[in-house]
Design a protein around this motif. Structure first.
Motif, PDB file in Angstrom:
ATOM      1  N   GLN A 101      73.069  74.820  66.766  1.00 14.85           N
ATOM      2  CA  GLN A 101      72.789  75.947  67.669  1.00 14.85           C
ATOM      3  C   GLN A 101      73.407  75.731  69.047  1.00 14.85           C
ATOM      4  O   GLN A 101      73.856  76.674  69.695  1.00 14.85           O
ATOM      5  CB  GLN A 101      71.275  76.146  67.805  1.00 14.85           C
ATOM      6  CG  GLN A 101      70.624  76.632  66.518  1.00 14.85           C
ATOM      7  CD  GLN A 101      69.109  76.600  66.586  1.00 14.85           C
ATOM      8  OE1 GLN A 101      68.522  75.833  67.371  1.00 14.85           O
ATOM      9  NE2 GLN A 101      68.462  77.414  65.765  1.00 14.85           N
ATOM     10  N   ASN A 102      73.414  74.451  69.507  1.00  9.17           N
ATOM     11  CA  ASN A 102      74.030  74.171  70.808  1.00  9.17           C
ATOM     12  C   ASN A 102      75.500  74.564  70.821  1.00  9.17           C
ATOM     13  O   ASN A 102      75.993  75.167  71.775  1.00  9.17           O
ATOM     14  CB  ASN A 102      73.974  72.669  71.132  1.00  9.17           C
ATOM     15  CG  ASN A 102      72.648  72.205  71.678  1.00  9.17           C
ATOM     16  OD1 ASN A 102      72.146  71.160  71.295  1.00  9.17           O
ATOM     17  ND2 ASN A 102      72.081  72.965  72.581  1.00  9.17           N
TER      18      ASN A 102
ATOM     19  N   ALA B 168      80.251  79.349  71.263  1.00 12.60           N
ATOM     20  CA  ALA B 168      81.009  80.473  70.684  1.00 12.60           C
ATOM     21  C   ALA B 168      80.479  81.788  71.243  1.00 12.60           C
ATOM     22  O   ALA B 168      81.241  82.701  71.579  1.00 12.60           O
ATOM     23  CB  ALA B 168      80.902  80.441  69.167  1.00 12.60           C
ATOM     24  N   GLU B 169      79.147  81.854  71.365  1.00 16.87           N
ATOM     25  CA  GLU B 169      78.527  83.079  71.876  1.00 16.87           C
ATOM     26  C   GLU B 169      78.924  83.312  73.344  1.00 16.87           C
ATOM     27  O   GLU B 169      79.318  84.403  73.731  1.00 16.87           O
ATOM     28  CB  GLU B 169      77.010  82.897  71.737  1.00 16.87           C
ATOM     29  CG  GLU B 169      76.160  84.079  72.058  1.00 16.87           C
ATOM     30  CD  GLU B 169      74.693  83.638  72.117  1.00 16.87           C
ATOM     31  OE1 GLU B 169      74.223  82.891  71.222  1.00 16.87           O
ATOM     32  OE2 GLU B 169      74.021  84.009  73.106  1.00 16.87           O
ATOM     33  N   LEU B 170      78.853  82.256  74.142  1.00 22.33           N
ATOM     34  CA  LEU B 170      79.125  82.414  75.576  1.00 22.33           C
ATOM     35  C   LEU B 170      80.598  82.694  75.864  1.00 22.33           C
ATOM     36  O   LEU B 170      80.929  83.329  76.853  1.00 22.33           O
ATOM     37  CB  LEU B 170      78.674  81.159  76.346  1.00 22.33           C
ATOM     38  CG  LEU B 170      77.167  80.949  76.451  1.00 22.33           C
ATOM     39  CD1 LEU B 170      76.832  79.549  76.962  1.00 22.33           C
ATOM     40  CD2 LEU B 170      76.537  81.995  77.369  1.00 22.33           C
TER      41      LEU B 170
ATOM     42  N   ALA C  12      65.682  76.138  75.099  1.00 22.30           N
ATOM     43  CA  ALA C  12      66.594  75.491  74.147  1.00 22.30           C
ATOM     44  C   ALA C  12      67.536  76.523  73.526  1.00 22.30           C
ATOM     45  O   ALA C  12      67.289  77.730  73.582  1.00 22.30           O
ATOM     46  CB  ALA C  12      65.800  74.784  73.048  1.00 22.30           C
ATOM     47  N   ALA C  13      68.611  76.033  72.910  1.00 23.20           N
ATOM     48  CA  ALA C  13      69.609  76.937  72.333  1.00 23.20           C
ATOM     49  C   ALA C  13      69.087  77.644  71.083  1.00 23.20           C
ATOM     50  O   ALA C  13      69.715  78.580  70.592  1.00 23.20           O
ATOM     51  CB  ALA C  13      70.879  76.169  72.001  1.00 23.20           C
TER      52      ALA C  13
ATOM     53  N   SER D 143      84.684  80.980  80.022  1.00 19.47           N
ATOM     54  CA  SER D 143      84.047  82.288  79.807  1.00 19.47           C
ATOM     55  C   SER D 143      85.048  83.136  79.017  1.00 19.47           C
ATOM     56  O   SER D 143      86.217  82.764  78.900  1.00 19.47           O
ATOM     57  CB  SER D 143      83.659  82.939  81.145  1.00 19.47           C
ATOM     58  OG  SER D 143      84.798  83.249  81.900  1.00 19.47           O
ATOM     59  N   PRO D 144      84.605  84.259  78.469  1.00 18.25           N
ATOM     60  CA  PRO D 144      85.497  85.018  77.588  1.00 18.25           C
ATOM     61  C   PRO D 144      86.783  85.475  78.302  1.00 18.25           C
ATOM     62  O   PRO D 144      86.810  85.607  79.526  1.00 18.25           O
ATOM     63  CB  PRO D 144      84.655  86.229  77.174  1.00 18.25           C
ATOM     64  CG  PRO D 144      83.244  85.795  77.364  1.00 18.25           C
ATOM     65  CD  PRO D 144      83.254  84.854  78.524  1.00 18.25           C
TER      66      PRO D 144
END
Ligand SMILES: Cc1cc2nc3c(=O)[nH]c(=O)nc-3n(C[C@H](O)[C@H](O)[C@H](O)COP(=O)(O)OP(=O)(O)OC[C@H]3O[C@@H](n4cnc5c(N)ncnc54)[C@H](O)[C@@H]3O)c2cc1C
Length: 567
Positions: free
Chosen positions: A110-111, A116-118, A385-386, A507-508
């Motif tokens: 998850q970390n 990938a999400e951020l 937490a992530a 960042s993206p």
């Protein structure tokens, strides 16, 4: 290896600044391509043949305030009774990986998925990063050759990378009590075979950055055969002051530096300049170069060249505090430290056979654990937490203290908050690039963080209250039981766990409001300038951080190679 800038070639395709995990791994991978010429610049020296660096168990002697440390301190920490804390960073080949405490942890799936999400880029997620964790790793079997079937999962490890990773090569007298506790209290303290599979929770055997009983720092990527490559030079004793723009404006391929404290020189990379100076060094160089918050830089008298307000911001770090118990045994490290004949014998054993207690780091076991899901802390503050399979806190189980004490034997359990919500910054208050930056991790600034640490201390007491420890613990030396006593104990004793990240975060693509580099690690708005080190991590994993930096560098090397259509 070059000591004098007079020996530099006229030009290099890539100039990399800083020989820690990021810079060492990247220099190796880029110079695999014989058509690339690579220069690695490092402020410190070679750190050759230092017993204190090489002997894993001596890791606690390497910092703070030594020749191997930049010897930084924090600003007064408001939430820690205004204490000024040591903030060690390694200087010399290996960077901080030459002075760290060797624990090899990757964090949870998850970390890394959070990255990938951020970044809005799936290549920074777990599935794509796992091969890079493995690529950097050279798992090796422990020196005592014991059976490790139930101590790691080979499916998740690399065996032909550079960085030595192993499980303990010498047993400690508390090992069986720890394993026994996981058997007696399996729901609270489940045993886990391997914490580096993405599923990190539980109590298990430590994996450490050790190769056949010897510290494995990022120098492993700069082995004699790698250094023999004609297209790789490493210049030591050279501190970079700034990156400079080309006359056309936003191309930053020129580096300004001082070799042996001599007057400033410059050198221009024909392809790219890459900063790998770490979470403190990289933002410092950028800020002194005029890359950062334009308003703040102007007020300091530094002409702003690129307005990137996130430079130096979002510094996120772990915080930890130790609980110590007086124990009913003489079989702890305290006895060794008090007995010169025994310590000399054990060091001699390490020198001659690479066996004995010196082959391991400070602990044989660690735990990654969570607050209960029905905890009021999580309900009140939300979960920092992530995800629900990511630890809130960790324990390191140390069989004795690492410093000399005149009497007594001890069990020491450093407990870290590994999913902190607090964050701080690294800034500058001088136009002199060689002055120390202001480091403010702002520990415990977010209220949830002290709740997690307090819960961790109480949980460590539950651990040693298991019957596995009966007759063993004589006294809890942490004289604190009420909430306010525990909080005061934490504020008076907690320290950084030395894992700062995110000060030049990814960042993206296209996002200008936050972040410093895009998912290709290019500094936003600049040409020819990338960052490859801990500073680009978009968030802090619930883990000791060097494993992640090696994986970032491996991924970064592939990104750079593919930008030049090569492997
Ligand atoms: C005491 C301590 C214990 C730790 N324990 C662990 C652990 O057990 N396990 C773990 O995984 N991690 C641990 N860490 C953290 C880990 O070592 C770091 O996350 C990792 O080394 C970061 O890698 P990096 O490449 O980003 O930076 P660094 O390793 O800091 O490397 C940066 C390099 O750049 C050089 N540099 C900086 N500025 C300049 C400049 N201006 N010019 C030229 N060179 C420059 C530095 O000298 C250094 O060599 C610990 C850290 C400390 C301090």
């Amino acid at each position: 290896i070059l000591h004098s800038s007079a020996d530099l070639a006229d030009s290099y395709d890539f100039i990399i600044v800083g020989a820690g995990p990021g810079g060492s791994a990247l220099s190796n991978r880029l110079s695999e391509n014989p058509s690339f010429s690579v220069l690695l610049i490092e402020a410190g020296g070679a750190n050759n043949d230092s017993l204190t660096i090489n002997v894993p168990l001596l890791c606690t002697k390497l910092t703070p305030n030594t020749q191997w440390d930049w010897n930084y301190t924090t600003t007064p920490q408001t939430h820690l009774n205004n204490r000024v804390l040591p903030f060690p960073r390694g200087i010399g080949l290996g960077g901080t990986s030459a002075v760290n405490c060797l624990v090899y942890t990757r964090g949870s799936k998850q970390n890394i998925d959070k990255w990938a999400e951020l970044t809005n880029d799936s290549t920074w997620g777990w599935d794509s990063m796992l091969p890079y964790f493995k690529k950097s790793e050279k798992f090796n079997f422990p020196v005592d050759k014991h059976n490790i079937t139930n101590q790691f999962n080979p499916l998740f490890h690399g065996f032909d990378g550079y960085i030595g990773v192993s499980v303990p090569g010498a047993s400690r007298s508390i090992d069986s009590r720890i394993i026994n506790t996981t058997q007696l209290l399996p729901s609270q303290f489940p045993f886990t075979v391997d914490m580096n599979t993405g599923d990190q929770l539980g109590v298990g055997w430590v994996q450490a950055l050790i190769d056949q009983g010897v510290r494995s720092s990022s120098v492993a990527y700069l082995s004699p055969s790698v250094l023999a490559r004609p297209n790789l030079d490493v210049l030591l004793h050279t501190q970079v002051s700034r990156v400079l723009p080309s006359s056309s404006g936003n191309t930053f391929t020129t580096v300004e530096f001082s070799n042996h404290n001599n007057s400033l020189q410059t050198l221009t990379a024909s392809k790219e300049l890459i900063l790998s100076a770490g979470s403190i060094g990289t933002p410092s160089i950028l800020l002194h170069s005029g890359i950062g918050n334009a308003t703040t830089l102007s007020s300091l008298g530094i002409p702003p060249l690129l307005n990137l307000p996130s430079v130096g911001q979002n510094l996120t770090d772990h915080i930890g505090v130790s609980t110590t118990y007086l124990v009913n045994s003489t079989l702890t490290y305290d006895t060794v430290l008090r007995n010169t004949t025994l310590s000399t014998h054990l060091l001699h054993q390490w020198l001659t056979t690479k066996t004995g207690i010196n082959v391991d780091t400070s602990e044989n076991h660690l735990a990654f654990l969570r607050l209960p899901s029905n905890s009021t802390v999580l309900r009140t503050f939300g979960d920092p937490a992530a995800g629900n399979e990511t630890a809130h806190f960790e324990f390191l189980f140390q069989n004795g203290l690492s410093q000399f004490t005149p009497s007594g034997n001890y069990l020491n359990i450093p407990a870290g908050n590994v999913s902190p919500k607090s964050s701080g910054s690294v800034t500058i208050n001088s136009t002199n690039p060689f002055s120390s930056p202001l480091i403010n991790p702002n520990l415990l600034s977010s209220p949830v963080d002290i709740h997690i640490l307090r819960h961790a201390i109480l949980t460590s007491r539950e651990f040693i209250n298991s019957p596995a420890w009966s007759q063993y613990i004589l006294q809890d030396l942490t004289n604190a039981s009420s909430v306010s006593e525990l909080d005061e104990f934490i504020r008076a004793n907690a320290v950084s766990f030395f894992h700062p990240v995110s000060t030049a975060s990814m960042s993206p693509y296209g996002v200008t409001e936050w972040g410093v580099v895009d998912p290709d690690l290019r500094v936003k708005g600049a040409k020819g300038l990338r960052i490859v080190d801990a500073s680009v991590a978009p968030s802090l994993p619930a883990a000791h951080t060097s494993a992640a930096v090696y994986a970032i560098a491996e991924h970064g090397a592939d990104i750079i190679k593919s930008a030049y259509h090569t492997k």
